[in-house]
Design an enzyme around this catalytic site. Sequence first.
Site, PDB file in Angstrom:
ATOM      1  N   THR A 254       0.778  -1.245   0.162  1.00 18.79           N
ATOM      2  CA  THR A 254       0.091   0.002  -0.013  1.00 18.79           C
ATOM      3  C   THR A 254       0.959   1.356   0.025  1.00 18.79           C
ATOM      4  OG1 THR A 254      -1.301   1.030   1.511  1.00 18.79           O
ATOM      5  CG2 THR A 254      -0.080  -0.240   2.496  1.00 18.79           C
ATOM      6  N   ASP A 255       0.340   2.364  -0.579  1.00 17.71           N
ATOM      7  CA  ASP A 255       0.960   3.702  -0.381  1.00 17.71           C
ATOM      8  C   ASP A 255       0.845   4.121   1.115  1.00 17.71           C
ATOM      9  OD1 ASP A 255      -1.842   4.346   0.124  1.00 17.71           O
ATOM     10  OD2 ASP A 255      -1.615   6.009  -1.491  1.00 17.71           O
ATOM     11  N   GLU A 256       0.319   3.532   1.865  1.00 12.07           N
ATOM     12  CA  GLU A 256       0.350   3.911   3.214  1.00 12.07           C
ATOM     13  C   GLU A 256       1.647   3.898   4.134  1.00 12.07           C
ATOM     14  OE1 GLU A 256      -3.327   3.593   5.482  1.00 12.07           O
ATOM     15  OE2 GLU A 256      -4.479   3.005   3.409  1.00 12.07           O
TER      16      GLU A 256
ATOM     17  N   TYR B 117      -1.995  -0.588  11.043  1.00  9.93           N
ATOM     18  CA  TYR B 117      -1.937  -1.356   9.820  1.00  9.93           C
ATOM     19  C   TYR B 117      -0.855  -0.824   8.797  1.00  9.93           C
ATOM     20  CZ  TYR B 117      -3.310  -1.683   4.998  1.00  9.93           C
ATOM     21  OH  TYR B 117      -3.331  -1.847   3.327  1.00  9.93           O
TER      22      TYR B 117
ATOM     23  N   LYS C 167       2.247  -3.320   7.168  1.00 11.16           N
ATOM     24  CA  LYS C 167       2.817  -3.420   5.904  1.00 11.16           C
ATOM     25  C   LYS C 167       4.162  -2.879   5.378  1.00 11.16           C
ATOM     26  CE  LYS C 167       0.158  -4.602   2.967  1.00 11.16           C
ATOM     27  NZ  LYS C 167      -0.020  -6.067   2.272  1.00 11.16           N
TER      28      LYS C 167
HETATM   29  P1  NAD Z   1      -9.522  -7.551   1.989  1.00  7.86           P
HETATM   30  O1  NAD Z   1      -9.529  -7.226   3.685  1.00  7.86           O
HETATM   31  O2  NAD Z   1     -10.551  -7.322   1.300  1.00  7.86           O
HETATM   32  O3  NAD Z   1      -8.740  -8.874   1.961  1.00  7.86           O
HETATM   33  C1  NAD Z   1      -7.905  -9.820   2.407  1.00  7.86           C
HETATM   34  C2  NAD Z   1      -8.092 -11.230   2.311  1.00  7.86           C
HETATM   35  O4  NAD Z   1      -6.872 -11.824   2.845  1.00  7.86           O
HETATM   36  C3  NAD Z   1      -9.344 -11.734   2.723  1.00  7.86           C
HETATM   37  O5  NAD Z   1      -9.700 -12.495   1.817  1.00  7.86           O
HETATM   38  C4  NAD Z   1      -9.041 -12.652   3.959  1.00  7.86           C
HETATM   39  O6  NAD Z   1      -9.613 -13.762   4.239  1.00  7.86           O
HETATM   40  C5  NAD Z   1      -7.482 -12.919   3.565  1.00  7.86           C
HETATM   41  N1  NAD Z   1      -6.618 -13.044   4.743  1.00  7.86           N
HETATM   42  C6  NAD Z   1      -6.575 -12.588   5.805  1.00  7.86           C
HETATM   43  N2  NAD Z   1      -5.750 -12.998   6.898  1.00  7.86           N
HETATM   44  C7  NAD Z   1      -5.318 -14.240   6.197  1.00  7.86           C
HETATM   45  C8  NAD Z   1      -4.397 -15.282   6.871  1.00  7.86           C
HETATM   46  N3  NAD Z   1      -3.926 -15.205   7.807  1.00  7.86           N
HETATM   47  N4  NAD Z   1      -4.107 -16.203   5.937  1.00  7.86           N
HETATM   48  C9  NAD Z   1      -4.737 -16.282   4.643  1.00  7.86           C
HETATM   49  N5  NAD Z   1      -5.712 -15.409   4.146  1.00  7.86           N
HETATM   50  C10 NAD Z   1      -5.699 -14.331   4.892  1.00  7.86           C
HETATM   51  O7  NAD Z   1      -7.918  -6.526   1.442  1.00  7.86           O
HETATM   52  P2  NAD Z   1      -8.100  -5.802   0.064  1.00  7.86           P
HETATM   53  O8  NAD Z   1      -8.684  -4.557   0.345  1.00  7.86           O
HETATM   54  O9  NAD Z   1      -8.511  -6.774  -0.912  1.00  7.86           O
HETATM   55  O10 NAD Z   1      -6.318  -5.881   0.096  1.00  7.86           O
HETATM   56  C11 NAD Z   1      -5.639  -6.825  -0.414  1.00  7.86           C
HETATM   57  C12 NAD Z   1      -4.322  -6.623  -0.405  1.00  7.86           C
HETATM   58  O11 NAD Z   1      -3.960  -5.144  -0.905  1.00  7.86           O
HETATM   59  C13 NAD Z   1      -3.808  -6.232   1.139  1.00  7.86           C
HETATM   60  O12 NAD Z   1      -2.448  -6.835   1.240  1.00  7.86           O
HETATM   61  C14 NAD Z   1      -3.714  -4.791   1.400  1.00  7.86           C
HETATM   62  O13 NAD Z   1      -2.814  -4.327   2.144  1.00  7.86           O
HETATM   63  C15 NAD Z   1      -3.336  -4.121  -0.040  1.00  7.86           C
HETATM   64  N6  NAD Z   1      -3.671  -3.174  -0.704  1.00  7.86           N
HETATM   65  C16 NAD Z   1      -5.040  -2.443  -0.149  1.00  7.86           C
HETATM   66  C17 NAD Z   1      -5.659  -1.322  -0.898  1.00  7.86           C
HETATM   67  C18 NAD Z   1      -7.145  -1.241  -0.632  1.00  7.86           C
HETATM   68  O14 NAD Z   1      -7.604   0.151  -1.136  1.00  7.86           O
HETATM   69  N7  NAD Z   1      -8.095  -1.804  -0.131  1.00  7.86           N
HETATM   70  C19 NAD Z   1      -4.759  -0.544  -1.385  1.00  7.86           C
HETATM   71  C20 NAD Z   1      -3.370  -0.903  -1.590  1.00  7.86           C
HETATM   72  C21 NAD Z   1      -2.879  -2.283  -1.048  1.00  7.86           C
HETATM   73  P1  TYD Z   2     -10.891   3.870   4.291  1.00  5.57           P
HETATM   74  O1  TYD Z   2     -11.668   3.441   3.478  1.00  5.57           O
HETATM   75  O2  TYD Z   2     -10.927   3.233   5.601  1.00  5.57           O
HETATM   76  O3  TYD Z   2      -9.225   3.824   3.811  1.00  5.57           O
HETATM   77  P2  TYD Z   2      -7.886   4.237   4.403  1.00  5.57           P
HETATM   78  O4  TYD Z   2      -7.816   4.634   5.707  1.00  5.57           O
HETATM   79  O5  TYD Z   2      -6.917   2.953   4.218  1.00  5.57           O
HETATM   80  O6  TYD Z   2      -7.471   5.387   3.484  1.00  5.57           O
HETATM   81  O7  TYD Z   2     -10.935   5.515   4.633  1.00  5.57           O
HETATM   82  C1  TYD Z   2     -10.651   6.360   3.425  1.00  5.57           C
HETATM   83  C2  TYD Z   2     -10.912   7.811   4.159  1.00  5.57           C
HETATM   84  O8  TYD Z   2     -12.220   7.891   4.584  1.00  5.57           O
HETATM   85  C3  TYD Z   2      -9.860   7.972   5.335  1.00  5.57           C
HETATM   86  O9  TYD Z   2      -9.616   9.473   5.236  1.00  5.57           O
HETATM   87  C4  TYD Z   2     -10.940   7.846   6.499  1.00  5.57           C
HETATM   88  C5  TYD Z   2     -12.286   8.417   6.201  1.00  5.57           C
HETATM   89  N1  TYD Z   2     -13.466   7.411   6.676  1.00  5.57           N
HETATM   90  C6  TYD Z   2     -14.288   8.392   7.094  1.00  5.57           C
HETATM   91  O10 TYD Z   2     -14.611   9.767   7.136  1.00  5.57           O
HETATM   92  N2  TYD Z   2     -15.564   7.566   7.579  1.00  5.57           N
HETATM   93  C7  TYD Z   2     -15.797   6.488   7.521  1.00  5.57           C
HETATM   94  O11 TYD Z   2     -16.665   5.883   8.106  1.00  5.57           O
HETATM   95  C8  TYD Z   2     -14.418   5.534   7.235  1.00  5.57           C
HETATM   96  C9  TYD Z   2     -14.647   3.924   7.283  1.00  5.57           C
HETATM   97  C10 TYD Z   2     -13.431   6.196   6.647  1.00  5.57           C
END
Ligand code: NAD
Ligand code: TYD
Length: 351
Positions: free
Chosen positions: A132-134, A157, A161
């Site tokens: 992630t960019d975070e 988180y 990461k």
């Molecule tokens: P998500 O939470 O929707 O899915 C995570 C998946 O991992 C789930 O299916 C869960 O069952 C599985 N999982 C969790 N713990 C596990 C374990 N111990 N063993 C096996 N499987 C396990 O997450 P997402 O939003 O799809 O993100 C996927 C990846 O991309 C993550 O690594 C996240 O850090 C990264 N990412 C997410 C975003 C975003 O905006 N959502 C952005 C950049 C990077």
């Molecule tokens: P989120 O979707 O949790 O992603 P991330 O924290 O990984 O960026 O949140 C996106 C943005 O929205 C973040 O600045 C937090 C804000 N947020 C709210 O304002 N209200 C909410 O109920 C949630 C879940 C997030």
Amino acid sequence: MNKTIIITGGAGFIGSHVVRRFVNTYPEYTIINLDKLTYAGNLANLKDIENKPNYKFVKGDITDAIFLKNLFSEEKPDAVIHLAAESHVDRSITNPIEFVMTNVVGTANLLNTAREQWKGEYDKHRFYHVSTDEVYGALGESGMFTEDTKYDPHSPYSASKAGSDHFVRAYHDTYGMDCVISNCSNNYGANHFPEKLIPLAINNIKNNKPVPVYGKGENVRDWLWVEDHARAIDVIFHKAKAGDTYNIGGHNEWKNINLIKLLCKIMDKKLGREEGTSEKLITYVTDRAGHDLRYAIDSTKLQKELGWVPSLQFEEGLEKTVDWYLQNEEWLSEVTSGAYQKYYEQQYKTK
Ligand code: NAD
Ligand code: TYD
């Protein structure tokens, strides 16, 4: 070329789009979806491809080293694309150790299993870590994250990461494993679990419930359509050099409050409500602890070197996303029953 690829976290939001893309685009590959099926993992995300001959699901936990060793011995994967993680910042604030276990220990376990299994032939196997960019921390009003930005994570988180990214680099530098990392901005699209901002707001607007906006809604996120992320992963997996890192992002920054207002407008139109109706649901609540002000990704390297560009304008992508949630009521009601209600009450009662 035939390949067996383990994709971890394939039942989650982004993982399911990556699995679908690989299963459909590369019928000559065998795709093994390894997922623990936590609250965020949902096999209903993959109904359309579950019977394809080149797809297999294995339930398992990446923190279990013995399970991983057996799986690797049996399946002899050529590559791993690693997405399994605990992914929600708010949950990491209430339960940080779970994030250390899955994101740091789980990633180190996977790397170590691959190191043992692939010994002597690291040039024939790839370990692709999705991050992630975070990890780069928070930006002020200007500037963007590049691949050279120093890591500065703030939430449990992002710290977990960042830790996992460091382990991946360490395995490349120390053992010579072929490791690749990408760091992506916030994703949106179908199958997004409604604890994250966009699907939570869609669900609440639909049900006429308050839409919680943290603080003043001034925080900025850079949004990318999930299928564009899956396509970037495909390109990077096939074309990156060993040890390389790519940032992925849509050059699409939105202040939370402006995004929510746009979403309200789209929802009014889709639900046949008078314009301005849904905006009345916006409710400012207590800010998130350690809330990063702004994220913005510079994806020039990916665009120039590998020719990837985002395909969708945000307004179009957001409309598509709203349509998906309105057409998939069953999916939404299944994931928001039971445990979700408890989470919601707990998370928002103090806000
Ligand atoms: P998500 O939470 O929707 O899915 C995570 C998946 O991992 C789930 O299916 C869960 O069952 C599985 N999982 C969790 N713990 C596990 C374990 N111990 N063993 C096996 N499987 C396990 O997450 P997402 O939003 O799809 O993100 C996927 C990846 O991309 C993550 O690594 C996240 O850090 C990264 N990412 C997410 C975003 C975003 O905006 N959502 C952005 C950049 C990077
Ligand atoms: P989120 O979707 O949790 O992603 P991330 O924290 O990984 O960026 O949140 C996106 C943005 O929205 C973040 O600045 C937090 C804000 N947020 C709210 O304002 N209200 C909410 O109920 C949630 C879940 C997030």
